[in-house]
Design a protein around this motif. Sequence first.
Motif, mmCIF file in Angstrom:
data_model
loop_
_atom_site.group_PDB
_atom_site.id
_atom_site.type_symbol
_atom_site.label_atom_id
_atom_site.label_comp_id
_atom_site.label_asym_id
_atom_site.label_seq_id
_atom_site.Cartn_x
_atom_site.Cartn_y
_atom_site.Cartn_z
ATOM 1 N N LEU A 251 3.241 -2.696 -0.260
ATOM 2 C CA LEU A 251 2.250 -3.657 -1.025
ATOM 3 C C LEU A 251 1.859 -2.873 -2.378
ATOM 4 O O LEU A 251 1.708 -3.486 -3.451
ATOM 5 C CB LEU A 251 0.999 -3.818 -0.213
ATOM 6 C CG LEU A 251 1.183 -5.066 0.854
ATOM 7 C CD1 LEU A 251 -0.010 -4.791 1.772
ATOM 8 C CD2 LEU A 251 1.453 -6.186 0.236
ATOM 9 N N ASN A 254 4.471 -3.246 -4.910
ATOM 10 C CA ASN A 254 4.335 -4.651 -5.316
ATOM 11 C C ASN A 254 3.224 -5.178 -6.420
ATOM 12 O O ASN A 254 2.821 -5.974 -6.631
ATOM 13 C CB ASN A 254 4.477 -5.672 -4.216
ATOM 14 C CG ASN A 254 5.790 -5.666 -3.766
ATOM 15 O OD1 ASN A 254 6.821 -5.253 -4.538
ATOM 16 N ND2 ASN A 254 5.867 -6.158 -2.561
ATOM 17 N N GLU A 256 -0.037 -4.903 -5.374
ATOM 18 C CA GLU A 256 -0.974 -5.689 -4.386
ATOM 19 C C GLU A 256 -2.142 -4.693 -4.031
ATOM 20 O O GLU A 256 -3.093 -5.232 -3.293
ATOM 21 C CB GLU A 256 -0.248 -6.474 -3.235
ATOM 22 C CG GLU A 256 0.661 -7.413 -3.912
ATOM 23 C CD GLU A 256 1.287 -8.266 -2.581
ATOM 24 O OE1 GLU A 256 0.704 -8.687 -2.037
ATOM 25 O OE2 GLU A 256 2.462 -8.129 -2.853
#
Length: 533
Positions: A251, A254, A256
């Motif tokens: 995450l 990415n 996020e």
Amino acid sequence: MKKTFLIICLMLSMFVVSCGKGGKGSGNSVSFNMEAEPTSLDPQILTDMSGLFVTSMTYESLVRLNEKNEIIPAGAESWTKSDDGKVWTFKIRQGMKWSNGDPVTSKDYYNGIKRGIEPKTASEYAFLAYYIENAEDYNTGKLKDFGKVGIKAKDDYTLEFRLSQPAPFFLKTLIMPIYFPVNEKALATNGDGYATEAKKSIYNGPFIIEKWVHNNKVVMKKNPNYWNAKNIKVDTLTGLIVTDFEAATNLFENRELDLTKISVEKMANYEGKPELHKFPNGRVYYLGFNTSNPVLKNQKVREALSLAIDRKELVSSILNGAGIVGSGIVSNGTAGEKGDFRAEAGDLFAGFAKVNAKQLFDEGLKELKMTPAQVKLHLLVDENGTGKKEAEFYQSQWKDKLGIDVDVEVLTKKERIARAKAGDFEIVRYAWGPDYADPMTYLEIFHSKAKDINFAKYSNPEYDELIDLAKVNQDNKTRMDAMKKAEKLLANNFTYSTLYYEVGVYLINPKLKGVVIRSVGDSIDFYNASITK
């Protein structure tokens, strides 16, 4: 050079992501991994780090810690202490508001502490307030009249504590949620549901909880009513609940997540990169043995199970170096008499270096009139971080060195905590992070009066006496000597056995500035955080 740097880090006990001007006060969002579902977001009830992350950002305590771990004014703008050290008077900051517009007064802080030690609240942190005159008797039901407890709202903006004995570190404990304020209107409106959902409380801290999606995330928005709102640079703070550090690392990659602990497997991929930060965070991991179990009631058996574990191999092979071999329950980086408490107290396991764990185990079983084949034990761990890998390592160590098979059960962190507190375990891997900057924060949880936090029910009158002395004595040497003796008693009993001190390994977005990672209280502090675009 590396060793020198590590010692410096340990002594500082905190890390600051260097400040920059960053964020402009609009559209600034930060996401971080809080790893586990909070056991509660009720300040007087919560006991876990996830809950502390959130409530420290949504409620204003009397005092806060700055980036140097120094106590600074927060809900209280100033305070005084009497010459005898027993009376503390706090001036509550005027002009503060709850998120519903109500004024914040001394009565709100009074209500919070009263609720924290009400017997019906069953707060596990009630013992922190026992320094206050008659608080223990009220909490245990011996005293029914709260008016006799040493706390008074003298007027709307003056709060007084009267202690039963001088407590040198009393001020440091006020960062803990049991001292957070409570709005009577919110409590009455929500009843038993108070603080169980985002909209079932109101807030007086830098942020308001906008959304709590259980087992998924907590979303916090900047509180426009906060007294220092102009200096809060993040508009939205989101705590994601990702128990698997491998998934959390993905995450982060990415974009996020802006901050997360990293899996030890992926650490090498980030060596030398600005995203990677390592920090000895004061957190101690240990095993707790349920002495009501017919096998574990034998000290030789407990000792053998503990000493069979090669802690150096644990740290190097399983943790990939993200840990320090434990040598006592108090972690490195905690101030002692003149320097570091751990260095002064020494390695409490050094004297067991030549002990033959298998021989000791066999002696214990002989006393119990049992064979290894009759030993059926169960280990509880949680799914967070290296829990599963550690469990497999402990299993193999006990099989290879003691000849026994130990079953493992992997739970959520919330379930593991609940099972431990209920006494529903045989062996459990547990962790404790320091609440305030004193060895007492590690040692008082094993006092016989610590109730559910002392989940393995260690009880030793001599230990209790030493801890009670260290809580009230004003001489630092006397205090430290008492705590060193107490820690040694605890170590030699093996109801609890230290494994290692955690080195937190984090991935942090280089655009995120002003975050403080510390070993005391709220371990990740976003109060001064900002993020550049």
